[in-house]
Design a protein around this motif. Structure first.
Motif, PDB file in Angstrom:
ATOM      1  N   SER A  38     -29.370 -42.776 -46.043  1.00 16.58           N
ATOM      2  CA  SER A  38     -29.845 -44.066 -46.674  1.00 16.58           C
ATOM      3  C   SER A  38     -28.246 -45.126 -46.656  1.00 16.58           C
ATOM      4  CB  SER A  38     -30.209 -43.889 -47.791  1.00 16.58           C
ATOM      5  OG  SER A  38     -29.346 -43.027 -48.920  1.00 16.58           O
ATOM      6  N   ARG A  39     -27.286 -44.410 -46.831  1.00 21.13           N
ATOM      7  CA  ARG A  39     -25.989 -45.275 -46.747  1.00 21.13           C
ATOM      8  C   ARG A  39     -25.775 -46.017 -45.628  1.00 21.13           C
ATOM      9  NH1 ARG A  39     -21.720 -42.506 -50.896  1.00 21.13           N
ATOM     10  NH2 ARG A  39     -22.961 -42.371 -52.777  1.00 21.13           N
ATOM     11  N   SER A  68     -36.546 -42.017 -42.703  1.00 17.61           N
ATOM     12  CA  SER A  68     -37.038 -40.799 -43.425  1.00 17.61           C
ATOM     13  C   SER A  68     -38.328 -40.427 -43.346  1.00 17.61           C
ATOM     14  CB  SER A  68     -36.311 -40.759 -44.883  1.00 17.61           C
ATOM     15  OG  SER A  68     -36.779 -41.676 -45.685  1.00 17.61           O
ATOM     16  N   SER A  88     -35.487 -36.904 -40.510  1.00 23.66           N
ATOM     17  CA  SER A  88     -34.679 -38.370 -41.005  1.00 23.66           C
ATOM     18  C   SER A  88     -33.643 -38.825 -39.796  1.00 23.66           C
ATOM     19  CB  SER A  88     -34.055 -38.085 -42.246  1.00 23.66           C
ATOM     20  OG  SER A  88     -33.261 -37.093 -42.388  1.00 23.66           O
ATOM     21  N   ALA A 113     -36.069 -48.186 -43.624  1.00 24.40           N
ATOM     22  CA  ALA A 113     -35.228 -48.924 -44.591  1.00 24.40           C
ATOM     23  C   ALA A 113     -33.853 -49.412 -43.972  1.00 24.40           C
ATOM     24  CB  ALA A 113     -34.992 -47.884 -45.805  1.00 24.40           C
ATOM     25  N   GLN A 114     -33.604 -50.498 -43.893  1.00 24.87           N
ATOM     26  CA  GLN A 114     -32.866 -51.485 -43.187  1.00 24.87           C
ATOM     27  C   GLN A 114     -31.903 -52.229 -44.022  1.00 24.87           C
ATOM     28  OE1 GLN A 114     -34.562 -53.379 -39.939  1.00 24.87           O
ATOM     29  NE2 GLN A 114     -35.411 -51.653 -38.841  1.00 24.87           N
ATOM     30  N   THR A 115     -30.773 -52.348 -43.656  1.00 26.69           N
ATOM     31  CA  THR A 115     -29.836 -53.260 -44.465  1.00 26.69           C
ATOM     32  C   THR A 115     -29.077 -54.055 -43.364  1.00 26.69           C
ATOM     33  OG1 THR A 115     -27.929 -51.870 -44.400  1.00 26.69           O
ATOM     34  CG2 THR A 115     -29.240 -51.655 -46.455  1.00 26.69           C
ATOM     35  N   SER A 152     -31.644 -46.688 -41.054  1.00 25.85           N
ATOM     36  CA  SER A 152     -32.097 -45.057 -41.418  1.00 25.85           C
ATOM     37  C   SER A 152     -33.641 -45.287 -41.682  1.00 25.85           C
ATOM     38  CB  SER A 152     -31.475 -44.815 -42.691  1.00 25.85           C
ATOM     39  OG  SER A 152     -31.777 -45.674 -43.743  1.00 25.85           O
ATOM     40  N   ARG A 193     -25.967 -38.432 -46.252  1.00 28.05           N
ATOM     41  CA  ARG A 193     -27.092 -39.417 -46.850  1.00 28.05           C
ATOM     42  C   ARG A 193     -27.301 -40.425 -45.750  1.00 28.05           C
ATOM     43  NH1 ARG A 193     -25.659 -40.252 -53.088  1.00 28.05           N
ATOM     44  NH2 ARG A 193     -23.652 -39.961 -52.249  1.00 28.05           N
ATOM     45  N   GLY A 218     -30.403 -41.945 -38.799  1.00 30.43           N
ATOM     46  CA  GLY A 218     -29.662 -42.797 -39.511  1.00 30.43           C
ATOM     47  C   GLY A 218     -28.879 -43.482 -38.309  1.00 30.43           C
TER      48      GLY A 218
END
Length: 515
Positions: free
Chosen positions: A114-115, A121, A473, A507-509, A119, A112, A475
């Protein structure tokens, strides 16, 4: 028996940890402080003897713990060897792991994305070859894995950081090796060289004022050469500050004679030794005529005591007053002169200090002493001062009043004998040394800086792509502190699929290291 092995293994792990290496490096720096603050016997034994005479309380204690021979002391050697062992035990396993990692394929993509810190997608799929092309242009190592309809691309970059880190520490290890090698097989000596053929210097231990040989060096290992100073010239500012020191020297080595110009910070490089110019001064030439009419001449080097080359020293005549009829000499009629030389007489003669370092109006002030000079006592004596023990014991007493002479003038002593100030010769102090560890230290220093730059600029990171028939996708994962990773990841994704750069699709953290 098993617990002994366990304790030894635990001690070895503790010794070869990077934390221990840093502590030992700090201890080595602290241990070197006394070698910089206190005089060292291998550099200046005379200063060590003077320090011991001036500090009768603390001097013997410091000497007992090798504070005047720091770099050859057991405790400094112990720290040095422990640091060397710690670095070897720490770096060899790290090098082995890093070398294997350089040829290992990047790991498989995580399930995944998203972790991961960054990332994206639902990107329109593109051919895997295009993704690989983009990554390789950016110098990523890539591997493509195909599982049915799913194609995964793993890319990795930034091994320069760990490479630079290892280069830095191996360079530090080479510095230790270079210093140790130079200490074992190097040597150095200092010599005060007076101008003229009569004072030519040949490279033997007996001709050095001070010398120190490495642990693996003998007197027979010294290179064979002779050195003579033919001329010296100095220039000064109006304030007396020296501008240039230049000495014309003649070198004879391996049967060849050559002339060279020796200057400060420009050493003369011979086969097996480097000669450096350290300082300059004057050596008055005195001619003494004893009561039997025999003439004795001596050139005595005077040591400067200030920036204007106000110099003091002594000239001794132990073999004077030999009765030609009986062939006997009155040992209590030996003559010594303690003097101060002024290259330029100041406007106020009462000020016993030169007005300028060049010889514009020279004067030599002499105080004669008569008695037993102390040369026959067997104790070591300085050639720059009279034996104070003889003066204190009244065996050497002042003989007449002080006299001041110009070059060419004579002074008469109470017994009718005369002393003439003939003139001065120039002298230079030179340092002759050989350090075979210098190339190793230089290479280590260059490698240390290169490794440090690589360690600071290298950023290890990984990028993954997963391509299916309907979507793609991506990452990204930085393997350390890398604030600019998000921007780099966005640029890679935009280069692979420009549509993915539309705001809101990524989507970023917070970028952080994921272990």
């Amino acid at each position: 028996m098993r617990w002994i092995v366990s304790v030894c293994r635990r001690a070895w792990r503790q010794l070869t940890s990077m934390r221990t290496a840093l502590v030992l490096l700090f201890l080595l720096a602290v241990a070197a402080i006394p070698g910089s603050v206190l005089p060292q016997r291998n550099v200046s034994p005379e200063q060590v003897r003077q320090y011991l005479r001036d500090n009768t309380e603390w001097g013997p204690t410091l000497e007992r713990f090798y504070f005047f021979d720091v770099y050859a002391s057991p405790w400094f050697s112990a720290i040095y060897l422990l640091l060397f062992t710690s670095l070897v035990g720490c770096l060899v396993p790290r090098f082995r792991v890093h070398f294997a990692a350089l040829f290992r394929k990047p790991p498989s993509a995580p399930a995944r994305f998203s972790r991961l810190p960054a990332s994206v997608s639902d990107i329109a799929p593109v051919p895997a070859a295009d993704v690989v092309s983009v990554l390789r242009r950016r110098r990523f190592r890539t591997v493509v894995r195909v599982d049915g309809d799913v194609t995964e691309i793993s890319a990795e970059k930034g091994y320069l950081k760990e490479t630079g880190n290892l280069v830095f520490h191996f360079a530090l290890l080479s510095l230790l090796l270079g210093v140790a090698y130079g200490s074992w097989f190097g040597w150095h000596g200092n010599r005060l060289l007076v101008q003229g053929q009569d004072f030519a210097f040949c490279n033997t231990l007996l001709n050095y004022d001070e010398h120190a040989l490495g642990a693996r060096v003998g007197e027979g290992d010294l290179p064979k050469f002779c050195l003579r100073m033919d001329k010296f010239a100095a220039t000064y500012l109006d304030s007396g500050q020296p501008v240039t020191y230049k000495a014309d020297v003649t070198v004879t080595q391996a049967g060849r004679t050559s002339s060279h110009l020796l200057q400060v910070n420009d050493p003369l490089r011979l086969d097996g030794a480097n000669v450096s110019l350290l300082g300059h001064g004057y050596a008055p030439r005195l001619r003494y005529t004893d009561k039997y009419g025999k003439t004795h001449e001596q050139v005595a080097a005077f040591l400067p005591k200030d920036g204007m080359l106000t110099s003091d020293g002594v000239a001794t005549f132990p073999d004077v007053n030999l009765n030609p009829d009986t062939g006997t000499r009155d040992e209590k009629a030996q003559i010594g002169f303690s003097g101060v030389y002024l290259p330029t007489l100041p406007s106020d003669p009462s000020v016993a200090s030169s007005a300028f370092p060049a010889e514009k109006d020279p004067r030599l002030m002499l105080q004669a002493y008569q008695g037993v000079l102390g040369f026959d006592a067997g104790a070591p004596l300085s050639v720059y001062t009279l034996d104070q023990r003889q003066i204190d014991a009244k065996r050497l007493t002042k003989f007449g009043d002080p006299i001041m002479l110009k070059p060419g003038e004579k002074g008469t002593l109470p017994d009718g004998t005369t002393v003439e100030f003939v003139g001065t010769e120039q002298w230079i102090s030179i340092s002759i040394r050989h350090d075979p560890g210098q190339p190793i230290v230089l290479g280590g220093a260059v490698a240390l800086l290169a490794g440090l730059l690589g360690s600071l600029t290298g950023k290890r990171r990984r990028v993954f792509f997963r391509i299916t028939p309907t979507a793609m996708s991506a990452g990204g994962l930085p393997r350390g502190d890398y604030p600019g990773f998000t921007e780099e990841f966005d640029a890679i994704v935009a280069a692979v699929a420009p549509a993915a750069s539309v705001p809101g699709q990524v989507a970023q953290t917070d970028v952080k290291e994921v272990v």
